[in-house]
Design an enzyme around this catalytic site. Structure first.
Site, PDB file in Angstrom:
ATOM      1  N   ASP A  33     -25.123  -4.682   2.706  1.00 18.50           N
ATOM      2  CA  ASP A  33     -26.113  -3.913   1.944  1.00 18.50           C
ATOM      3  C   ASP A  33     -26.877  -4.889   1.052  1.00 18.50           C
ATOM      4  O   ASP A  33     -26.698  -4.881  -0.158  1.00 18.50           O
ATOM      5  CB  ASP A  33     -25.463  -2.797   1.136  1.00 18.50           C
ATOM      6  CG  ASP A  33     -24.399  -3.294   0.164  1.00 18.50           C
ATOM      7  OD1 ASP A  33     -23.938  -4.450   0.322  1.00 18.50           O
ATOM      8  OD2 ASP A  33     -24.033  -2.543  -0.758  1.00 18.50           O
ATOM      9  N   ASP A  66     -25.568 -11.192  -3.826  1.00 21.41           N
ATOM     10  CA  ASP A  66     -24.489 -11.955  -3.197  1.00 21.41           C
ATOM     11  C   ASP A  66     -24.479 -11.781  -1.687  1.00 21.41           C
ATOM     12  O   ASP A  66     -24.079 -12.695  -0.955  1.00 21.41           O
ATOM     13  CB  ASP A  66     -23.137 -11.610  -3.817  1.00 21.41           C
ATOM     14  CG  ASP A  66     -22.905 -10.120  -4.005  1.00 21.41           C
ATOM     15  OD1 ASP A  66     -23.867  -9.335  -3.942  1.00 21.41           O
ATOM     16  OD2 ASP A  66     -21.751  -9.733  -4.251  1.00 21.41           O
ATOM     17  N   ASP A  67     -24.946 -10.630  -1.176  1.00 18.73           N
ATOM     18  CA  ASP A  67     -25.078 -10.474   0.281  1.00 18.73           C
ATOM     19  C   ASP A  67     -26.066 -11.483   0.851  1.00 18.73           C
ATOM     20  O   ASP A  67     -25.888 -11.967   1.976  1.00 18.73           O
ATOM     21  CB  ASP A  67     -25.584  -9.068   0.637  1.00 18.73           C
ATOM     22  CG  ASP A  67     -24.631  -7.970   0.238  1.00 18.73           C
ATOM     23  OD1 ASP A  67     -23.821  -7.555   1.070  1.00 18.73           O
ATOM     24  OD2 ASP A  67     -24.718  -7.510  -0.914  1.00 18.73           O
ATOM     25  N   ASN A 116     -26.029  -1.174  -2.359  1.00 22.41           N
ATOM     26  CA  ASN A 116     -26.699  -1.756  -3.524  1.00 22.41           C
ATOM     27  C   ASN A 116     -28.042  -1.080  -3.783  1.00 22.41           C
ATOM     28  O   ASN A 116     -28.489  -0.979  -4.922  1.00 22.41           O
ATOM     29  CB  ASN A 116     -26.889  -3.257  -3.323  1.00 22.41           C
ATOM     30  CG  ASN A 116     -25.585  -4.013  -3.431  1.00 22.41           C
ATOM     31  OD1 ASN A 116     -24.730  -3.665  -4.235  1.00 22.41           O
ATOM     32  ND2 ASN A 116     -25.423  -5.047  -2.617  1.00 22.41           N
ATOM     33  N   THR A 161     -19.535  -6.379   4.090  1.00 21.25           N
ATOM     34  CA  THR A 161     -19.699  -6.688   2.669  1.00 21.25           C
ATOM     35  C   THR A 161     -20.388  -5.548   1.923  1.00 21.25           C
ATOM     36  O   THR A 161     -20.981  -5.757   0.867  1.00 21.25           O
ATOM     37  CB  THR A 161     -20.479  -8.005   2.480  1.00 21.25           C
ATOM     38  OG1 THR A 161     -21.786  -7.873   3.053  1.00 21.25           O
ATOM     39  CG2 THR A 161     -19.756  -9.171   3.134  1.00 21.25           C
ATOM     40  N   PHE A 174     -16.639  -1.191  -5.859  1.00 25.57           N
ATOM     41  CA  PHE A 174     -17.840  -0.471  -5.466  1.00 25.57           C
ATOM     42  C   PHE A 174     -17.929  -0.187  -3.965  1.00 25.57           C
ATOM     43  O   PHE A 174     -18.241   0.934  -3.563  1.00 25.57           O
ATOM     44  CB  PHE A 174     -19.072  -1.262  -5.912  1.00 25.57           C
ATOM     45  CG  PHE A 174     -20.387  -0.639  -5.517  1.00 25.57           C
ATOM     46  CD1 PHE A 174     -20.858   0.491  -6.152  1.00 25.57           C
ATOM     47  CD2 PHE A 174     -21.153  -1.186  -4.490  1.00 25.57           C
ATOM     48  CE1 PHE A 174     -22.062   1.073  -5.793  1.00 25.57           C
ATOM     49  CE2 PHE A 174     -22.355  -0.619  -4.122  1.00 25.57           C
ATOM     50  CZ  PHE A 174     -22.814   0.516  -4.770  1.00 25.57           C
ATOM     51  N   ASN A 175     -17.700  -1.172  -3.109  1.00 29.63           N
ATOM     52  CA  ASN A 175     -17.880  -0.970  -1.672  1.00 29.63           C
ATOM     53  C   ASN A 175     -16.956   0.111  -1.129  1.00 29.63           C
ATOM     54  O   ASN A 175     -17.375   0.955  -0.329  1.00 29.63           O
ATOM     55  CB  ASN A 175     -17.640  -2.277  -0.908  1.00 29.63           C
ATOM     56  CG  ASN A 175     -18.728  -3.300  -1.129  1.00 29.63           C
ATOM     57  OD1 ASN A 175     -19.841  -2.968  -1.546  1.00 29.63           O
ATOM     58  ND2 ASN A 175     -18.420  -4.558  -0.868  1.00 29.63           N
ATOM     59  N   HIS A 188     -19.320 -12.253  -4.825  1.00 26.61           N
ATOM     60  CA  HIS A 188     -18.293 -11.544  -4.077  1.00 26.61           C
ATOM     61  C   HIS A 188     -18.382 -11.776  -2.569  1.00 26.61           C
ATOM     62  O   HIS A 188     -17.446 -12.254  -1.929  1.00 26.61           O
ATOM     63  CB  HIS A 188     -18.397 -10.037  -4.338  1.00 26.61           C
ATOM     64  CG  HIS A 188     -18.333  -9.649  -5.769  1.00 26.61           C
ATOM     65  ND1 HIS A 188     -17.163  -9.683  -6.497  1.00 26.61           N
ATOM     66  CD2 HIS A 188     -19.291  -9.210  -6.622  1.00 26.61           C
ATOM     67  CE1 HIS A 188     -17.392  -9.274  -7.729  1.00 26.61           C
ATOM     68  NE2 HIS A 188     -18.673  -8.982  -7.834  1.00 26.61           N
ATOM     69  N   ASP A 189     -19.500 -11.394  -1.982  1.00 24.17           N
ATOM     70  CA  ASP A 189     -19.602 -11.224  -0.537  1.00 24.17           C
ATOM     71  C   ASP A 189     -19.455 -12.498   0.292  1.00 24.17           C
ATOM     72  O   ASP A 189     -18.857 -12.468   1.370  1.00 24.17           O
ATOM     73  CB  ASP A 189     -20.913 -10.507  -0.191  1.00 24.17           C
ATOM     74  CG  ASP A 189     -20.960  -9.104  -0.786  1.00 24.17           C
ATOM     75  OD1 ASP A 189     -19.880  -8.514  -0.993  1.00 24.17           O
ATOM     76  OD2 ASP A 189     -22.061  -8.611  -1.072  1.00 24.17           O
TER      77      ASP A 189
END
Length: 336
Positions: free
Chosen positions: A19, A23-24, A48, A139, A179-180, A253-254
């Site tokens: 998404d 970070d993605d 996101n 992710t 969140f994910n 994160h991702d």
């Protein structure tokens, strides 16, 4: 990108389901340029921001990074049964905004494939999984992944799943939920119980991958349009993370999920049972991790406990520098 005939032995084929927020974007670039990986496609899911916005973000990242040959499939616009939730407080109105204005959507060229994401994912993954499993790296919310394994159970023999999501303790957008997973708990439950080899990279690991001033300085050492863009991206992310979560430096994160596929030896992991809370009004989306082996149910996940963060940053910076070498960006105001 290398063709099938010239693919080095040992390179892992990766499909990235995401998404695209800040970070993605770096996860896409790492998947596209790490020498140990071959990125075969990208699908998007609402998270996101809305699915339309994150799809434009994916196209923008791939264009700016010189990866326009990677197909993009637009996926699910909302969770399986719940109302959608998005995260503008962290990623801005577009889902991927810059420190001094503008967004990654300004760089988007091309369009997603016409086929629905789950159908396209199935056909593409199946065509690449003749001799080894394709790694589905997730992710974002697991909605696309849940539909894939439900509609096409035969794909269970063709994939493994590595996801950024969940936590063993404190959450981020929920007290005990990340969140994910919180975005679509029912989808997460389907994925965790579908039987495929699954690895979870939780907040406890990703919160250590901080974009410190030293990291940002490495992006400004070479003042090219692409690296300047990445620097502005991280500055926006740093400010919103500071405002919302009081982090001195933002965690990436991702990309850690992508890095796990490229370099699993850089992680300390443990097999355990992970169940997804779907009923509680207080903790929906909690990843209930049986750390001490007390569950009567068999382990269903490999959970990352630690990662070599310095090795991660070397891989991440290397990927960014490779993207910079082929980026079509001519100037910050003239994308291609």
């Amino acid at each position: 990108m290398m063709g099938e005939a010239s693919q080095p032995v040992g390179v892992k084929k990766v499909w990235l389901d995401c998404d695209p927020g800040h970070d993605d974007a770096l996860a896409i670039i790492l998947a596209g340029y790490d020498r140990r990986l071959k990125l075969i496609g990208v699908s998007t899911v609402a998270g996101n921001q809305t699915v339309e916005k994150v799809t434009l973000n994916a196209l923008g990242v791939l264009t700016a990074a010189g990866l326009r040959d990677i197909p993009v499939a637009q996926g699910q616009a909302k969770p399986l049964i719940r109302a959608p939730q998005i995260c503008p407080a962290i990623h801005g109105d577009s889902g991927l905004e810059f420190h001094d204005g503008g967004s990654m959507q300004d760089y988007a060229v091309g369009s997603p494939v016409l086929e629905k994401a789950v159908l396209y994912m199935h056909s593409c993954i199946s065509s690449h999984a003749e001799h080894e499993r394709v790694t589905l790296v997730c992710t974002g919310a697991l909605t696309n992944a849940a539909l894939l394994v439900t509609l096409f159970p035969e794909v269970l023999d063709s994939i493994e799943i590595v996801l950024m999501g969940g936590c063993m303790g404190t959450g981020n957008t929920g007290s005990v939920a990340e969140f994910n997973i919180q975005s679509d708990p029912e989808a997460a439950k389907i994925v965790f119980e579908c039987g495929v080899p699954l690895t979870m990279v939780p907040l406890e690991v990703t919160h250590r991958a901080l974009a410190t001033p030293g990291v940002l300085q490495r992006l400004t050492a070479r003042p090219t349009p692409f690296l300047q863009l990445m620097h502005k991206l991280l500055l926006f992310f740093a400010q919103t993370y500071r405002d919302v979560f009081s982090f001195e430096h933002p965690p990436l994160h991702d990309p850690l999920a992508v890095f796990y596929v490229a370099c699993p030896e850089a992680f300390k992991v443990k097999r355990m049972r992970v169940d997804i809370e779907t009923c509680s009004t207080l903790s929906a989306g909690q990843t209930v991790c049986d750390i001490w082996g007390q569950s009567a149910l068999a382990p269903n996940a490999t959970v990352a406990l630690e990662a070599d963060i310095s090795t991660f940053w070397e891989a991440m910076i290397s990927a960014l520098l490779k993207a910079d070498m082929v980026s079509p960006l001519k100037s910050p105001a003239n994308p291609v």
